[in-house]
Design a protein around this motif. Sequence first.
Motif, PDB file in Angstrom:
ATOM      1  N   LYS A   1     -10.905 -12.353  -8.756  1.00 49.39           N
ATOM      2  CA  LYS A   1     -10.836 -12.231  -7.310  1.00 49.39           C
ATOM      3  C   LYS A   1     -11.750 -11.086  -6.868  1.00 49.39           C
ATOM      4  O   LYS A   1     -11.770 -10.015  -7.476  1.00 49.39           O
ATOM      5  CB  LYS A   1      -9.395 -11.947  -6.889  1.00 49.39           C
TER       6      LYS A   1
ATOM      7  N   ALA B   1     -18.408 -15.963  -4.112  1.00 52.35           N
ATOM      8  CA  ALA B   1     -17.903 -17.338  -4.166  1.00 52.35           C
ATOM      9  C   ALA B   1     -18.832 -18.221  -4.997  1.00 52.35           C
ATOM     10  O   ALA B   1     -20.022 -18.351  -4.699  1.00 52.35           O
ATOM     11  CB  ALA B   1     -17.784 -17.893  -2.743  1.00 52.35           C
TER      12      ALA B   1
ATOM     13  N   GLU C   1      -6.623 -13.385 -11.016  1.00 57.28           N
ATOM     14  CA  GLU C   1      -6.101 -12.027 -11.179  1.00 57.28           C
ATOM     15  C   GLU C   1      -6.270 -11.617 -12.648  1.00 57.28           C
ATOM     16  O   GLU C   1      -6.376 -12.485 -13.531  1.00 57.28           O
ATOM     17  CB  GLU C   1      -4.621 -11.976 -10.791  1.00 57.28           C
TER      18      GLU C   1
ATOM     19  N   GLU D   1     -12.219 -19.796 -10.370  1.00 61.22           N
ATOM     20  CA  GLU D   1     -12.432 -18.585  -9.569  1.00 61.22           C
ATOM     21  C   GLU D   1     -11.148 -18.118  -8.897  1.00 61.22           C
ATOM     22  O   GLU D   1     -10.131 -18.802  -8.900  1.00 61.22           O
ATOM     23  CB  GLU D   1     -13.533 -18.800  -8.536  1.00 61.22           C
ATOM     24  N   GLY D   2     -11.232 -16.894  -8.360  1.00 62.27           N
ATOM     25  CA  GLY D   2     -10.097 -16.306  -7.652  1.00 62.27           C
ATOM     26  C   GLY D   2      -8.984 -15.833  -8.562  1.00 62.27           C
ATOM     27  O   GLY D   2      -7.815 -15.786  -8.162  1.00 62.27           O
TER      28      GLY D   2
ATOM     29  N   HIS E   1     -18.107 -19.110   2.415  1.00 65.65           N
ATOM     30  CA  HIS E   1     -16.731 -19.514   2.125  1.00 65.65           C
ATOM     31  C   HIS E   1     -16.345 -20.845   2.778  1.00 65.65           C
ATOM     32  O   HIS E   1     -15.217 -21.307   2.607  1.00 65.65           O
ATOM     33  CB  HIS E   1     -15.752 -18.428   2.578  1.00 65.65           C
TER      34      HIS E   1
ATOM     35  N   ARG F   1     -14.620 -23.838   0.827  1.00 63.24           N
ATOM     36  CA  ARG F   1     -13.183 -23.819   0.546  1.00 63.24           C
ATOM     37  C   ARG F   1     -12.402 -24.460   1.684  1.00 63.24           C
ATOM     38  O   ARG F   1     -11.414 -25.155   1.456  1.00 63.24           O
ATOM     39  CB  ARG F   1     -12.726 -22.377   0.333  1.00 63.24           C
TER      40      ARG F   1
ATOM     41  N   THR G   1     -15.087 -11.562  -6.690  1.00 64.11           N
ATOM     42  CA  THR G   1     -16.428 -11.978  -7.100  1.00 64.11           C
ATOM     43  C   THR G   1     -17.023 -12.904  -6.038  1.00 64.11           C
ATOM     44  O   THR G   1     -16.296 -13.613  -5.346  1.00 64.11           O
ATOM     45  CB  THR G   1     -16.351 -12.703  -8.459  1.00 64.11           C
TER      46      THR G   1
END
Length: 268
Positions: free
Chosen positions: A147, A151, A175, A172-173, A28, A31, A149
């Motif tokens: 969200k 990265a 809903e 990504e991320g 992560h 990010r 999954t």
Amino acid sequence: MTSSDTQYVSSRDNALLKDLRRLAQDSHAYRRQGRVWLEGDHLCRAALQRGLRPSHAVFQASYFDRAGHQWADAGGKAVVVDDTLFASISGLESPAAMGFVLPLPAAPALEPDAPSVLLDGLQDAGNVGTILRSAAAFGFGQVLAMKGTAALWSPKVLRAGMGAHFGLRLVEGLEPDAVDKLAVPLLATSSHQGEYLHRTALPWPCAWVFGHEGQGVSAALSERAGRFVRIVQPGGEESLNVAAAAAICLHASAAGDRGQAGRAGRAG
């Protein structure tokens, strides 16, 4: 890269070296840092072929002395790291001899009409990267990761993707309600319900949903799916690995209705 663009690192406490370790070993960290780590000749060349340029090109010292000239046009600042320290950066059992630091691409907007792959809570980085490769190979240019999954720009997913990242729209991320923006049919894979893949006419474009390795597609996305599809398994196995199932389904889409539409257009 010229000599004036080259930084030599021989201290384990060098600040850049610490950042590189985090990028390479923490899934992560990209990010937080806003940049990604590509390790190895293949990934770095794949990025260059797509017109991407690194902010830093990082080399093991012995490799730089031997082959650094091959990367003279890569751009960015050259960072040459003592051989023993370079091994401390890598998250690989057998570290490569060079890598790139790239700015993290800006998150694109979801494209409603694009042939898409939805990753619904997949955890294994190898599976995720392999599915990205299949998506790129079979013309699914957009990958949407729910969200939970793995990265998408983590080092392990990048390695498994083998350069596929650079030709895909990656979001990504998300809903589940973000899926409602899609204007293409949503197909969900299942091991126990729905039409058999080899017997069904597949729409094009479409979006395929691939679910968690153990739990499958979530209830939220199952409710949104217009159709369930399963793969015949005459050998009697209970289920397929999700990356293998994805490759079969995406190939069927690429070779099925899409191919027929193309042939009809040429005939007309």
